[in-house]
Design a protein around this motif. Structure first.
Motif, mmCIF file in Angstrom:
data_model
loop_
_atom_site.group_PDB
_atom_site.id
_atom_site.type_symbol
_atom_site.label_atom_id
_atom_site.label_comp_id
_atom_site.label_asym_id
_atom_site.label_seq_id
_atom_site.Cartn_x
_atom_site.Cartn_y
_atom_site.Cartn_z
ATOM 1 N N GLY A 199 -7.347 -22.272 -25.775
ATOM 2 C CA GLY A 199 -8.852 -21.793 -25.111
ATOM 3 C C GLY A 199 -10.141 -21.946 -25.260
ATOM 4 N N CYS A 200 -10.032 -22.472 -26.533
ATOM 5 C CA CYS A 200 -11.479 -23.035 -27.067
ATOM 6 C C CYS A 200 -11.591 -24.381 -27.221
ATOM 7 N N VAL A 201 -12.862 -24.758 -27.188
ATOM 8 C CA VAL A 201 -13.320 -26.094 -27.353
ATOM 9 C C VAL A 201 -14.404 -26.479 -28.369
ATOM 10 N N PHE A 202 -14.535 -27.266 -29.071
ATOM 11 C CA PHE A 202 -15.604 -27.527 -30.065
ATOM 12 C C PHE A 202 -16.452 -28.744 -29.417
ATOM 13 N N THR A 203 -17.553 -28.588 -29.270
ATOM 14 C CA THR A 203 -18.561 -29.369 -28.385
ATOM 15 C C THR A 203 -19.735 -29.690 -29.510
ATOM 16 N N GLY B 12 -31.379 -38.302 -26.993
ATOM 17 C CA GLY B 12 -32.194 -39.063 -27.528
ATOM 18 C C GLY B 12 -31.897 -40.433 -26.976
ATOM 19 N N SER B 13 -32.344 -41.517 -27.773
ATOM 20 C CA SER B 13 -32.370 -43.083 -27.284
ATOM 21 C C SER B 13 -32.287 -43.846 -28.517
ATOM 22 N N GLY B 14 -31.347 -44.614 -28.522
ATOM 23 C CA GLY B 14 -31.312 -45.746 -29.684
ATOM 24 C C GLY B 14 -31.018 -44.761 -30.893
ATOM 25 N N LYS B 15 -31.701 -45.016 -32.089
ATOM 26 C CA LYS B 15 -31.483 -44.317 -33.129
ATOM 27 C C LYS B 15 -32.490 -42.957 -33.284
ATOM 28 N N LYS B 16 -32.909 -42.780 -32.230
ATOM 29 C CA LYS B 16 -33.931 -41.478 -32.176
ATOM 30 C C LYS B 16 -33.188 -40.283 -31.581
ATOM 31 N N ILE B 17 -32.773 -39.321 -32.382
ATOM 32 C CA ILE B 17 -31.994 -37.944 -31.790
ATOM 33 C C ILE B 17 -33.241 -37.011 -31.700
ATOM 34 N N THR B 18 -33.439 -36.554 -30.403
ATOM 35 C CA THR B 18 -34.324 -35.411 -30.129
ATOM 36 C C THR B 18 -33.491 -34.136 -29.998
ATOM 37 N N TYR B 19 -32.197 -33.855 -29.774
ATOM 38 C CA TYR B 19 -31.822 -32.832 -29.917
ATOM 39 C C TYR B 19 -30.274 -32.971 -30.401
ATOM 40 N N GLU B 20 -29.865 -32.064 -30.937
ATOM 41 C CA GLU B 20 -28.351 -31.943 -31.591
ATOM 42 C C GLU B 20 -28.105 -30.875 -31.762
ATOM 43 N N ASN B 21 -26.773 -30.417 -31.296
ATOM 44 C CA ASN B 21 -25.988 -29.092 -31.225
ATOM 45 C C ASN B 21 -24.597 -29.326 -31.415
ATOM 46 N N ALA B 22 -24.000 -28.452 -31.975
ATOM 47 C CA ALA B 22 -22.519 -28.249 -32.083
ATOM 48 C C ALA B 22 -22.024 -26.819 -32.128
ATOM 49 N N SER C 37 -9.759 -13.221 -32.885
ATOM 50 C CA SER C 37 -10.573 -12.799 -33.625
ATOM 51 C C SER C 37 -11.777 -13.306 -33.961
ATOM 52 N N GLY C 38 -12.117 -14.537 -34.015
ATOM 53 C CA GLY C 38 -13.276 -15.417 -34.139
ATOM 54 C C GLY C 38 -12.832 -16.132 -35.188
ATOM 55 N N PHE C 39 -14.016 -16.808 -35.780
ATOM 56 C CA PHE C 39 -14.053 -17.707 -36.938
ATOM 57 C C PHE C 39 -14.663 -16.794 -37.961
ATOM 58 N N CYS C 40 -14.071 -16.899 -39.450
ATOM 59 C CA CYS C 40 -14.763 -16.175 -40.198
ATOM 60 C C CYS C 40 -15.180 -17.107 -41.560
ATOM 61 N N ASN C 41 -16.283 -16.839 -42.146
ATOM 62 C CA ASN C 41 -16.750 -17.858 -43.300
ATOM 63 C C ASN C 41 -16.589 -19.331 -42.778
ATOM 64 N N TRP C 42 -17.504 -19.563 -41.734
ATOM 65 C CA TRP C 42 -17.454 -20.733 -40.933
ATOM 66 C C TRP C 42 -18.917 -21.452 -41.318
ATOM 67 N N ARG C 43 -18.673 -22.823 -41.057
ATOM 68 C CA ARG C 43 -20.012 -23.782 -41.565
ATOM 69 C C ARG C 43 -19.804 -24.792 -40.600
ATOM 70 N N ILE C 44 -20.885 -25.265 -39.958
ATOM 71 C CA ILE C 44 -20.803 -26.606 -39.204
ATOM 72 C C ILE C 44 -21.972 -27.446 -40.098
ATOM 73 N N ASP C 45 -21.072 -28.776 -40.399
ATOM 74 C CA ASP C 45 -21.993 -29.643 -40.927
ATOM 75 C C ASP C 45 -22.086 -31.058 -39.946
ATOM 76 N N ILE D 132 -16.916 -15.152 -32.506
ATOM 77 C CA ILE D 132 -16.168 -16.181 -31.552
ATOM 78 C C ILE D 132 -16.903 -17.353 -31.190
ATOM 79 N N ASP D 133 -18.102 -17.591 -31.310
ATOM 80 C CA ASP D 133 -18.838 -18.658 -30.878
ATOM 81 C C ASP D 133 -19.779 -19.068 -31.760
ATOM 82 N N PRO D 134 -19.107 -19.576 -32.891
ATOM 83 C CA PRO D 134 -20.129 -20.263 -33.801
ATOM 84 C C PRO D 134 -20.898 -21.595 -33.338
ATOM 85 N N MET D 135 -22.073 -21.685 -33.662
ATOM 86 C CA MET D 135 -22.952 -22.764 -33.085
ATOM 87 C C MET D 135 -24.245 -22.893 -34.164
#
Length: 106
Positions: A6-10, A15-25, A37-45, A69-72
């Motif tokens: 029921g969860c997805v990681f996005t 951006g364009s080419g090698k230029k990233i104007t926005y990045e989110n996960a 119960s959610g994600f505990c002790n989480w990190r996004i790299d 529940i919704d780490p970002m």
């Protein structure tokens, strides 16, 4: 699947080419997934690799001790030195649970 049903990681890159104007996960949960119960002790790299799959840059996120529940995480805009791929990784309790990558091409 290494995250609850029921969860997805996005991972979103704009951006364009090698230029990233926005990045989110992050994790989006709905229906049954929203009851976990959610994600505990989480990190996004974020990692970046060249066309030979050699990682040349890592943006390590901070470890969040609270349960969520919704780490970002957003990453700063940047210009990449190489074409290749950009990946986002979710770790929970120091263990990588899921990754998603985008190929960066001309």
């Amino acid at each position: 699947m290494k995250i609850p049903t029921g969860c997805v990681f996005t991972h979103i890159i704009r951006g364009s080419g090698k230029k990233i104007t926005y990045e989110n996960a992050g994790v989006d949960c709905g229906f049954v997934g929203a009851l976990n119960s959610g994600f505990c002790n989480w990190r996004i790299d974020f990692t970046y690799a060249d066309t030979s799959n050699r990682t040349y840059r890592t943006s390590r996120g901070r470890t969040h001790t609270e349960c969520k529940i919704d780490p970002m995480r957003n990453n700063a805009p940047q210009k990449l030195p190489h074409y290749g791929k950009a990946c986002a990784h979710l770790s929970v309790n120091g263990v990588r649970r899921v990754s998603q990558c985008h190929h960066i091409t001309k």
